[in-house]
Structure formats: structure tokens, C-alpha cells
Design an enzyme around this catalytic site. Sequence first.
Site, PDB file in Angstrom:
ATOM      1  N   LYS A 281       6.934  -3.536  -4.392  1.00 42.36           N
ATOM      2  CA  LYS A 281       8.344  -3.160  -4.457  1.00 42.36           C
ATOM      3  C   LYS A 281       9.047  -3.444  -3.140  1.00 42.36           C
ATOM      4  O   LYS A 281      10.173  -3.915  -3.115  1.00 42.36           O
ATOM      5  CB  LYS A 281       8.469  -1.678  -4.817  1.00 42.36           C
ATOM      6  CG  LYS A 281       9.906  -1.169  -4.897  1.00 42.36           C
ATOM      7  CD  LYS A 281      10.655  -1.812  -6.038  1.00 42.36           C
ATOM      8  CE  LYS A 281      12.100  -1.403  -6.098  1.00 42.36           C
ATOM      9  NZ  LYS A 281      12.892  -2.326  -6.926  1.00 42.36           N
TER      10      LYS A 281
ATOM     11  N   GLU B  81       9.476 -13.366 -12.386  1.00 39.57           N
ATOM     12  CA  GLU B  81       8.653 -12.348 -11.738  1.00 39.57           C
ATOM     13  C   GLU B  81       7.998 -11.393 -12.723  1.00 39.57           C
ATOM     14  O   GLU B  81       6.929 -10.868 -12.450  1.00 39.57           O
ATOM     15  CB  GLU B  81       9.441 -11.571 -10.669  1.00 39.57           C
ATOM     16  CG  GLU B  81      10.527 -10.655 -11.195  1.00 39.57           C
ATOM     17  CD  GLU B  81      11.181  -9.837 -10.089  1.00 39.57           C
ATOM     18  OE1 GLU B  81      12.391  -9.646 -10.141  1.00 39.57           O
ATOM     19  OE2 GLU B  81      10.473  -9.386  -9.167  1.00 39.57           O
TER      20      GLU B  81
ATOM     21  N   TRP C  78      -2.904  -2.503  -1.743  1.00 41.46           N
ATOM     22  CA  TRP C  78      -2.464  -3.805  -2.215  1.00 41.46           C
ATOM     23  C   TRP C  78      -3.135  -4.801  -1.280  1.00 41.46           C
ATOM     24  O   TRP C  78      -2.780  -4.909  -0.115  1.00 41.46           O
ATOM     25  CB  TRP C  78      -0.944  -3.869  -2.113  1.00 41.46           C
ATOM     26  CG  TRP C  78      -0.321  -5.024  -2.804  1.00 41.46           C
ATOM     27  CD1 TRP C  78      -0.151  -5.171  -4.148  1.00 41.46           C
ATOM     28  CD2 TRP C  78       0.242  -6.185  -2.193  1.00 41.46           C
ATOM     29  NE1 TRP C  78       0.481  -6.368  -4.407  1.00 41.46           N
ATOM     30  CE2 TRP C  78       0.729  -7.012  -3.228  1.00 41.46           C
ATOM     31  CE3 TRP C  78       0.382  -6.627  -0.881  1.00 41.46           C
ATOM     32  CZ2 TRP C  78       1.349  -8.233  -2.997  1.00 41.46           C
ATOM     33  CZ3 TRP C  78       0.993  -7.845  -0.644  1.00 41.46           C
ATOM     34  CH2 TRP C  78       1.468  -8.629  -1.698  1.00 41.46           C
TER      35      TRP C  78
ATOM     36  N   HIS D 271      20.729 -35.466 -11.119  1.00 41.08           N
ATOM     37  CA  HIS D 271      20.227 -36.123  -9.911  1.00 41.08           C
ATOM     38  C   HIS D 271      18.715 -35.990  -9.781  1.00 41.08           C
ATOM     39  O   HIS D 271      18.173 -36.096  -8.682  1.00 41.08           O
ATOM     40  CB  HIS D 271      20.959 -35.573  -8.684  1.00 41.08           C
ATOM     41  CG  HIS D 271      22.427 -35.832  -8.755  1.00 41.08           C
ATOM     42  ND1 HIS D 271      22.973 -37.063  -8.490  1.00 41.08           N
ATOM     43  CD2 HIS D 271      23.455 -35.042  -9.159  1.00 41.08           C
ATOM     44  CE1 HIS D 271      24.289 -37.011  -8.682  1.00 41.08           C
ATOM     45  NE2 HIS D 271      24.595 -35.782  -9.103  1.00 41.08           N
TER      46      HIS D 271
ATOM     47  N   GLU E 271      19.517 -15.340  -9.821  1.00 44.77           N
ATOM     48  CA  GLU E 271      18.927 -14.026 -10.052  1.00 44.77           C
ATOM     49  C   GLU E 271      18.297 -13.952 -11.447  1.00 44.77           C
ATOM     50  O   GLU E 271      17.214 -13.382 -11.627  1.00 44.77           O
ATOM     51  CB  GLU E 271      19.996 -12.935  -9.860  1.00 44.77           C
ATOM     52  CG  GLU E 271      19.561 -11.520 -10.157  1.00 44.77           C
ATOM     53  CD  GLU E 271      18.334 -11.048  -9.380  1.00 44.77           C
ATOM     54  OE1 GLU E 271      17.890 -11.748  -8.460  1.00 44.77           O
ATOM     55  OE2 GLU E 271      17.805  -9.986  -9.738  1.00 44.77           O
TER      56      GLU E 271
ATOM     57  N   CYS F   2       0.834  -1.206   0.000  1.00 43.98           N
ATOM     58  CA  CYS F   2       0.000   0.000   0.000  1.00 43.98           C
ATOM     59  C   CYS F   2       0.874   1.264   0.000  1.00 43.98           C
ATOM     60  O   CYS F   2       2.010   1.231   0.454  1.00 43.98           O
ATOM     61  CB  CYS F   2      -0.866   0.036   1.244  1.00 43.98           C
ATOM     62  SG  CYS F   2      -1.954  -1.375   1.380  1.00 43.98           S
TER      63      CYS F   2
ATOM     64  N   ARG G 259       4.821   0.574  -6.224  1.00 46.82           N
ATOM     65  CA  ARG G 259       4.743  -0.331  -5.074  1.00 46.82           C
ATOM     66  C   ARG G 259       3.745  -1.461  -5.324  1.00 46.82           C
ATOM     67  O   ARG G 259       3.702  -2.423  -4.586  1.00 46.82           O
ATOM     68  CB  ARG G 259       4.306   0.463  -3.831  1.00 46.82           C
ATOM     69  CG  ARG G 259       5.315   1.502  -3.427  1.00 46.82           C
ATOM     70  CD  ARG G 259       4.703   2.525  -2.499  1.00 46.82           C
ATOM     71  NE  ARG G 259       4.465   2.022  -1.155  1.00 46.82           N
ATOM     72  CZ  ARG G 259       5.343   2.064  -0.178  1.00 46.82           C
ATOM     73  NH1 ARG G 259       6.520   2.571  -0.399  1.00 46.82           N
ATOM     74  NH2 ARG G 259       5.040   1.608   1.025  1.00 46.82           N
TER      75      ARG G 259
ATOM     76  N   LYS H 147      14.409 -13.037 -12.066  1.00 47.58           N
ATOM     77  CA  LYS H 147      14.048 -11.887 -12.907  1.00 47.58           C
ATOM     78  C   LYS H 147      13.032 -12.306 -13.953  1.00 47.58           C
ATOM     79  O   LYS H 147      12.030 -11.649 -14.182  1.00 47.58           O
ATOM     80  CB  LYS H 147      15.319 -11.360 -13.563  1.00 47.58           C
ATOM     81  CG  LYS H 147      15.436  -9.917 -13.780  1.00 47.58           C
ATOM     82  CD  LYS H 147      15.762  -9.084 -12.568  1.00 47.58           C
ATOM     83  CE  LYS H 147      14.970  -9.323 -11.349  1.00 47.58           C
ATOM     84  NZ  LYS H 147      15.356  -8.774 -10.131  1.00 47.58           N
TER      85      LYS H 147
ATOM     86  N   ASN I  61      -1.088   1.669   5.827  1.00 48.72           N
ATOM     87  CA  ASN I  61      -0.124   0.783   5.174  1.00 48.72           C
ATOM     88  C   ASN I  61       0.365  -0.199   6.229  1.00 48.72           C
ATOM     89  O   ASN I  61       0.701   0.214   7.332  1.00 48.72           O
ATOM     90  CB  ASN I  61       1.039   1.626   4.635  1.00 48.72           C
ATOM     91  CG  ASN I  61       2.156   0.769   4.072  1.00 48.72           C
ATOM     92  OD1 ASN I  61       1.944  -0.391   3.725  1.00 48.72           O
ATOM     93  ND2 ASN I  61       3.342   1.338   3.992  1.00 48.72           N
ATOM     94  N   GLY I  62       0.369  -1.490   5.910  1.00 48.97           N
ATOM     95  CA  GLY I  62       0.855  -2.475   6.880  1.00 48.97           C
ATOM     96  C   GLY I  62      -0.239  -3.442   7.279  1.00 48.97           C
ATOM     97  O   GLY I  62      -1.252  -3.561   6.599  1.00 48.97           O
TER      98      GLY I  62
HETATM   99  O1  M6R Z   1      14.234  -3.889  -0.486  1.00 50.21           O
HETATM  100  P1  M6R Z   1      14.900  -5.224  -0.413  1.00 50.21           P
HETATM  101  O2  M6R Z   1      16.159  -5.290  -1.201  1.00 50.21           O
HETATM  102  O3  M6R Z   1      15.098  -5.707   1.001  1.00 50.21           O
HETATM  103  O4  M6R Z   1      13.882  -6.229  -1.096  1.00 50.21           O
HETATM  104  C1  M6R Z   1      14.118  -7.605  -1.093  1.00 50.21           C
HETATM  105  C2  M6R Z   1      13.297  -8.289  -2.150  1.00 50.21           C
HETATM  106  O5  M6R Z   1      11.936  -8.113  -1.909  1.00 50.21           O
HETATM  107  C3  M6R Z   1      13.625  -7.747  -3.543  1.00 50.21           C
HETATM  108  O6  M6R Z   1      14.989  -7.879  -3.807  1.00 50.21           O
HETATM  109  C4  M6R Z   1      12.831  -8.502  -4.627  1.00 50.21           C
HETATM  110  O7  M6R Z   1      13.182  -9.844  -4.656  1.00 50.21           O
HETATM  111  C5  M6R Z   1      13.099  -7.840  -5.972  1.00 50.21           C
HETATM  112  N1  M6R Z   1      12.297  -6.669  -6.103  1.00 50.21           N
HETATM  113  C6  M6R Z   1      12.849  -8.743  -7.119  1.00 50.21           C
HETATM  114  O8  M6R Z   1      13.257  -8.149  -8.300  1.00 50.21           O
END
Ligand code: M6R
Length: 607
Positions: free
Chosen positions: A602, A487, A75, A503, A480, A2, A27, A484, A99-100
Site C-alpha cells: 500500500k 495492478e 513483505w 506512430h 490511471e 512490512c 499493506r 488500475k 519495517n524498511g
Molecule cells: O501514498 P502515495 O499516494 O504516495 O502512493 C503512491 C503510489 O504508490 C500509489 O498511488 C499507488 O500507485 C497506488 N496504490 C496504485 O493504486
Amino acid sequence: MCGIVGYVGPRDCSDVLVSALTKLEYRGYDSAGIAVFDDSLIKVAKSKGRLKDLIDKMEKEGKPSGHAGIGHTRWATHGEPSDINSHPHSGKRVTIVHNGIIENYKELKQFLLDNGRQFLSDTDTEVVAQLLDYYYDGDPINTIQRTVRDLRGSYSLGIVFADFVDTVYGIRCESPLIVGKGKDESFIASDVPAIINYTKNYYTLEYGEIAILKDGSVSFCDLYGKPLAKELKTADWDEKAAEKAGYEHYMIKEIHEQPSAVKTTITPRIENDMVNLTECSITDEMLKSFDRIFIVACGTAMHAGMVAKYVIEKIARVEVIVDIASEFRYRNPLITSKDLVIIISQSGETADSKAALKLSKEMGAKTLAIVNVKGSSIAREADMVIYTHAGPEIAVASTKAYMVQLSVMYLFAFELAFSKGKITKDKYIEFTKALASTPEYIEKTIEEVKDECQYISTKLLNADSLLYIGRGLDYALSMEGSLKLKEISYIHSESYAAGELKHGTISLVTEQMPVIAVVTQNDLLEKTVSNIKEVKARGAVTIVICDEHANIGNDVADYIIRIPQINPLLMPMLAAVPMQLLAYYTSVNRGNDVDKPRNLAKSVTVE
Ligand code: M6R
């Protein structure tokens, strides 16, 4: 996640709130709303969907008109995305945005129901609005204090009281909230980009602090009404940094910003080819004292930690344990006061990473934060901090933040290896020089592989599932690459240590499953090539990312993406680029919302 905004000032409040909310779109959200004092009455407009849906609704039904109010992008957590569940939520005399998460909302709701209150929505937020209303005694601060005493969870709130016209209250209890200050106007927001078009000056609220926005001024107090003096900060970037600057998406803009982000991050920390981290309170003596290092983080940040593990163990010969923060915090980890715990986080506000930091401190470990957002919770709470200087990262899919996290981990690894006497001065200088040259090589890589990645991404378009494979550092990097892709393209993918395929997982490989192999480490090239041949023999389309001189031909790979060759230890900083671009173009080709992938936020400030 949010987003909260609030405004008090001479401009049209509805316009300011909507414009500020657009800056928080990154976000992730599924509904939006605002509440504005209009002719001294609080008028609410809210809608499921995008901000455009809210704007359309206000055009049809009338836009609240006034100079003070609060706004929100939601959200969904408690209750589906719907008009009713959208914020703001109201009691009789109080309206809020939130938010939260309120963990004990069920018992509070029951208490309020037993006291004759009625609820319209399924949200935990409405419980807070009703509770504020229940405790309301004509004194907003007293009312907030009594309410907060009953709430459990991590949250921040924007509040307006019907009896206190044109006044906005903001309170932070864990979830971030900043307060912007312009000439004759003030703001609250979940993040600085929301207000940067209006002012670069802001305050950061701490836990339990309340901001009162009134008559163009802003004041602060604690939960007991005690006035607080707070330090005004100035953002060192402007609105241009948070805009697309002609790029189609933030993600591609941020990929292109990587060379300068790395340069800004490492240049001040390399002097005469030697690393200097003393401004971050990191001394040789301290580095020598650690027996083990834990790197704790989430998602992409954790993947940066995986690369660091390979690098540190290789050159500094110190054991490194990489942990997912949400696992670490609940498994009673074996940490001692001789360990260093490194928390990596772009936002500095990730709930699990924050909790891992707290736990590490309680267990007596020294803590180091590698954080992008200045003054964020993790940066403030760790014993030492190394800031990455990526500037604001807006796309949910992290690219430039990952790259600068890698660059800082290299600085750290070189310094650690040298202080521990594990590398010679010549080697140390060779490494730092190579790192200093990475910005130009990252730039070169982007230019050289961009078109190729765009083309190859068309071959991934219709895949249901993909594999990323690699060995050693390439395996760490492929984690990674896989994240990427999945997601933002919504194509299932896994990363696998190439030697582990046989395996079990190789049974999945058919002509329907493309395999992306990262082969930048020459000492492991032959072994990985054998694994690529094995998947190719089973019909997989193979895409290989390797350096320009690697002895790999079309007998092994259907598509080869060649990148410049630099020191093998630093190759992840170049090989990350084609992985980001493959993910980006696949997402674009599939017509996805690249910067705001579905279901994602985010910054994950709740568990
Ligand atoms: O703000 P942070 O780096 O702690 O966030 C951690 C993860 O949520 C963040 O790296 C997430 O995996 C990426 N946005 C994915 O691309």
C-alpha cells in the site's frame, strides 16, 4: 510493505498482536510472526504465508501466552518468503521486528561474522538483531543508540530485550511508527488502523525517537536517552471506517465512499462559491508569485498530477511539469526559488516523494503537500499542506484517494487561475459551483454504470493485453484507468495518447486486444472517434466511455458506457468511476485478491 505491531497490557498479547496485524494486511505481506513474553521468556511463533497459517501453526504448536510482545507481517525484500526469513528475528538477548531497509547490512553482517556471530536467515533484519545483541550492555537505550549509529537506511523497529520482561521498545528512523495509548495498555504500530479497535489515541514518532511501553504506560526519549514530551493525537475516524461495512472488498467500499470523501474535502474550502485555501496558508499574493509549477508524485498520485497539469495549463496558463518522484530526485531538476513544487501523496510516507520534497526545499522552491494522512512525514515537512479527507484507504489500489486528490487540484487550479487574472469572476464561480456538485454526480455515475461495468468486464476476462486511449484530459485519465486494471487484474495494459497510436503502437492491435477509449472532451471527440475507428477496423473490441449526449454509436463502439455530462473540465471525476469499476470486476472475475494484489504494498516507504 512490512507491518509492525507491539502490545503491553492486560489482554492476551498474542490475540491482540494477531488482530492488529490483520488490520495491516492491506499493506501486503507474505509471512507473519509474533514474539511474546511467556513466563518471562521470549517465545516466538512465525510462519510463511497468511496470518491464518500463523494461527494454524500456533494451534498445533502452542500459542505464546503473555501480556507483552511484538508482531510483524513481512513483505520479502532480502531473502525469499520462508519460515526462517519471517520476523521476529533474534540475537541471544534481543528479539526484533523491522519495517524498511538496512542499506549497509552486508558490511555489518561481515563484521558480525568476523566476530563469531552466526546467522540463520538471509534477512537484513537479523543483522540488526545480532548487532543489538553485540552492543548490548544492559542498558536498552544505550544499546539502541550504538546500534542505530551503525545502520544506514530507512526503517523502524519493535524490540524486546530478554532482561527487560514485559517491556517493548519502538524506534523510528524514517519508516512510520505510531504509539497507541489506551487505558492501562499501550501499542506500537506501523499505521493507525492496527490499533483503532482498541484506542483512537496515538502519538506519532519522529526520526530518532524511541518509545518505551511498560506497565500500561508509555514514555519517550531521544537516542541519547533525553526524555521527550509528545502530543497525544486522536484519530477522527473509528474502526467502522477501516472495515468493509458489508461490502465484499475494501476497494468497492472505497469506490462507493467517493462522493462523501469529495464532499468532506471540498465543502469547508468553498465559501460563497469562492475557493478559500487560507487555512492551508495559501494566499493570492503567493499564488501570483510562481512562474512554474512542478507536480511530483508516484503511481496514482502522479496520475492525479497529470490531470491537474491539463487543467492548470488550460485555465491558469501556468506551465506545469509533472514528474515521477523516483526520476525527479536523481536528475538534478532545474528548479528555482520562483517555482512551486506540489507533492501529492495519499500516505504522505512514500520514500521517493519524500526525497523529492527534501530536494525541492534544498533547491529553494516553495513546497505544497497534498496528503491524506494527517501528521505524515510529507505533510509535516512541506511549507504548506492541503489535506484530502478520504479517511483511511485500505485497498492497495487507490480509488477514493485519487478522487479527492483531483478535487483538491481543481480547487487549487480555480484559485490560481482567478488570482492570476486568467478567468473572470463569473467563470470562477461557474467552476466552483460545478465542482461543488460533483459528489452527487459521482454517486449517480456509480449507480448508473455499476452493472454495465460488471457485464463489460466479462469481455476483458481473457485478454492478455489492453489499450487505453484518449486525448487531452482523457489521456491523462486513461493513465490511471490502465494502472488500475493492470495492478489488480494482472492483465497487461498501456495507456496511449490516441493520436500517437499510428506512430507505432497500432501494430499491436488485433482482435485479441480490447481498446478502451475515453471520450469526454467534446472538442476532441471527432479526432478520438477516428482513432477508435482505426483500431476497430483492425479487429479490436472497442469500449467507449463518453458522456450521455456524445454523438457516438455502435458503428464505432462495441460497448458504450455513458456517464452524466457536467462541465468538461470536471469530467475526469466522473469518467474515473467506470475505469475503477471495470478494473474491480475484472479482478473479481479472475479470482484475484482484489484488495491485496500480488507483489504490491500500500505504501512504498523504501526505494
Ligand atoms: O501514498 P502515495 O499516494 O504516495 O502512493 C503512491 C503510489 O504508490 C500509489 O498511488 C499507488 O500507485 C497506488 N496504490 C496504485 O493504486
